[in-house]
Design an enzyme around this catalytic site. Structure first.
Site: not given
Lengths: 149, 149, 149, 149, 149, 149, 149, 149, 149, 149
Positions: B90, B93, B116
């Site tokens: 997830r 994704e 960063s």
């Protein structure tokens, strides 16, 4: 003839650069967050008719493109499995380096399940900081438990 | 003889399960956040001598393992480029679907540069919610601008 | 010393073959479906203490393995991105050939969102048929809508 | 000149969005299920002459395109081995997480063989549910046994 | 303790080399073709009890291995997607160079569908030939048509 | 201007569908097998001048295309390493599942060497069968031995 | 128990380093070229009984290993598709940079076909040169023409 | 407007086929070997002004294309990591099967270093042979030693 | 209409070759290093308005292209994960062969952290040398330490 | 029995951590740069007998390991094509982002050819800097020109 959403995204990007539009302006025009609005303009979310019309006006899109904005797109915005762009790669790196940590801590707190990427929102803010400003991002996703059956 | 950090991580995990240790307990013992501590125990960060000694005691590690905890590890916690575990996927994704959005909005606010992943911190919290509790994660990274030269 | 769930799965499989245990027997013993139970024994789901104890008795597992059964595993049961085993490949083929169809029809019915693989159940049944028996599988997943924010 | 089926699929999609056609209407017009019809329109199945003519009328296709609809296409509807679209990925995840389970249970019931993806049908339905509507999918495939020879 | 079929295949191969067994002898002993028998010994097919016992005697396998021979294996005999071994690569090359041809000709003769790899047999023979002996292979697979539904 | 063979293949396919040409007719016209002829039309073999002229007439190709038909093409007819089309995948599956078997049996009969994919022919035939017609394919390749030097 | 050729190669390499054997000495002992002999010792070619016995003596191999040397191995000596070792990579680079050139020139001279990698020999020599010695390699492979059928 | 060398290569190939030019003729015209000349025409080497002018005349190239011929190209002539074309694959196979052998023998003779692919030449010749003509290729590369520092 | 930066890069390259512009001239015109300037012209850095205008004049770019030069590009200049071009591959090889060395030595000197690729500069110089001129490259990157939190 | 260089590297790393050896100390002991010495200890370079003996003493290696240190290793120090470790990835990113720039500038200065990775040296230094210390790396490689032939 427009046969996929990528062509609409290309139209939007071309016009955005040519006219100097800001994503925040688009978000304000449709009354939603800059995060959701940008994702939708980049072909990752689905506009309703009213929103699509406004976006169409901002970017001077043809009717056919406005129709496509209301169709659920095939999602995924990266050209390669591992992104090459340094800004996006840093996010991939966070998932890679901290992935097992995120997994352990969510399971320790919630048990087996996932953090939803659908019932999800994101908020990106600048934090002023004397050592250099920071990007602060809040990700919020509903916890979805695995259940036995 | 221990010849890499992965072996130490395996020792820690085996002992963690056998003894029922919680990551938060380890974090409290060394006085740092649960996020950094867990990442370090999982072989992604470097302990100093004092921290390593405490971790060694908690997980009953041999001296050699305690020495390895103080060596900078080869980082990356995922076995495949695209993670198969649903919870970690997830996150992949999110990077894939929202990657171009994140890039656009950070550049719109800050100009060219990155957020960063080194001067970086993460905080994972449970948000109680009547529609189902949520996982809220705050990511904070210093903005690093590209400069001309 | 056991340092990951795969070792426990290997123990279960070795004992299952040696003793001739059936997955349905295990499911009956813990009082859940054969689908969830098998997935859990194969290292894809998490047992609670009571369930793990029963599974441990059936497969004569050491205490340490029983403890691992209660830890959320790193999921994913296939050794390659595209499965080589013919039975499993047919399922991959269904996703590949019908993937765009499934997407279109769910969106036509529900709008933008997904069919959950977490709030999900599966039921596999034999259908007797004079032209050759059939495998009938019912997949049920909650529809999760994308929302604007 | 049209030299492959993908071009025909692009024509269909462009017209579908421009005219606001629903897949169910197409299915009704040719008298078959919405699942098979959609798959065929998306370039995964082969129409007969009569069906192709109807589809050609609905989407205002040139004769050449109607001819291509009757040619067996090169199948596979996904642009990458692991699909990036969240809805389709959930199906890939089901195959990945439950793949070994499906294999074990079909073999336990039927012995060595496969569930056909050719002598196969699929039915997608909405189940109303107070906790949130569900997508229910029935997959039915003939069991094909390996035989000795 | 044996926890997968690969270990049994390794046992068979080790004993085959050490004892100088021929695959044809094994095939004769169990009364089936050399093609099916070899595939089964190499972990790609499932023996029944009687066959497994004979194979166990030939290769002096422990009881546990004989039990594994009766379990449906996870199939696929190549270590990489594109095989590196020259003999096997030539077959991959035939599929690559002639793949579209095979597809066109089967569809021209039979319409849409596939040639089964399950209801399938193979026969490998030497053809003596003054220009150099030839390997002749007959592949026979049932045609399985796609049907509308 | 035509700058590669793929463009010629596209021209042939477009015309084939538009005119309803059968591969067997092309094969008859040039007096060779349907297998070689189809492979050549699909850009995998090289026509001589006379054959190219006939093919050019059948598919109404421009002179430039006829010239390209006489140039040795860059071979390989599949868009991905693992083919997604179900018919062609079954052949890949045969190579994957039976690859080690084919290797063992050819070496048992002939010693070290390969079955040529160049000095090679293929014949695809329909076998009528009351249980469902079968596709029978004969592959014939010269055995080429490795020699010491 | 030895269950594959790689283990034999490992035994040979271990002994070669420990005893300081040169490949040329092995080649002389069995009376063949250093190229074929080395390839065979590295698990890419098949020894006959006499040769295997000599190699077994040189490297003090157990009988079982000597038996494996006479079995046709699964070939391919590189751990990755694109080799990382600089010396071997240069050869891959030659194939990549000059591949289309080699193809064009062989076809211009011989017509459609290949240069055999089976009826093949290789000879590696040092050429003394005041500007730096050179490695000269002669590759000789039989031309195998594609034929019509 | 021409924006990369591949377009120039396409122009050359189109004209070569249309006019029936031989690579040897081009090589003779510029007074260099057929190997270097072909590689350069295929976009792998850089022509000087005089050579580019001659090549431009032979293939009737526009001035812009002649300018591109003098620009160092991005090299690599294969569309995939593992080449699918049978002729070029045989070369890849040689590198794969003999790669470790080539490495061992060059190191045995020269010590640590590589055979240059830059200070390199190739000569392809036909060897007439009663058993079938052979392709003989001489590769010559300077040995470049690794040095300590 | 220009819809991405790659099109602008193509315009620049086409004009550069046609007009014979040198990168150093561009760098001088905008008053920055040749390294940063070239990277920016090749679509890896972002120009400010003044710089973009100068670049637009040099390469005779349309206004739209000049606007795109001021937009942060999606970075990454290589078409494949492992570069095929010999010059660029040598750099990949340095990272591959020396990667673990670089990591060890920077950590030995600085502790855990990275050498920034953002707060970074590069300087490429020719060093005249009687044994052959050398390319000397100085890479300078800020050390960024991981911190505990 | 040691059968490859990786085992020796593992021995060195285990001992290095256990004893707290610094790479610089090893370099001083053998009188070479820390860069070359570290690379050699990590299995990327070849020691001569004297150097290997010293290294063997420092890390208390068995004789067999000392023998392996004098054998040219199979090089490449990264476990994946794209490195996951953040420090090493930054170097990969430099090659990716600046790769085309490096290529353009070296060709502009030197013409067609490469910067050698064999006749090559590297020097890593800390530069003290009030804005944060920097890592400065000098890479020096001989320019090797492509020549016509």
């Amino acid at each position: 003839m427009i046969s996929n959403r990528e062509e609409v995204t290309a139209l939007i990007l071309a016009k955005k650069v040519a006219k100097g539009v800001q994503w925040k302006e688009v978000a304000d025009a449709i009354g939603l967050s800059k995060e959701w609005t940008t994702a939708a303009c980049l072909g990752q979310m689905t506009f309703n008719k009213e929103q699509a019309t406004i976006v169409g006006e901002i970017f001077e899109l043809p009717d056919e493109a406005v129709a496509w904005l209301q169709i659920v797109p095939y999602k995924g915005s990266l050209p390669t499995e591992v992104p090459t762009d340094p800004l996006i790669y840093r996010w991939y790196e966070v998932v890679n380096v901290y992935g097992s940590t995120i997994k352990e801590l969510i399971h320790e707190e919630f048990g087996d399940g996932i953090m939803s990427a659908i019932d999800f929102s994101m908020d990106i803010q600048r934090e002023e900081n004397p050592n250099g400003d920071r990007v602060n991002v809040v990700l919020s996703g509903k916890f979805l438990p695995y259940k036995t059956y």
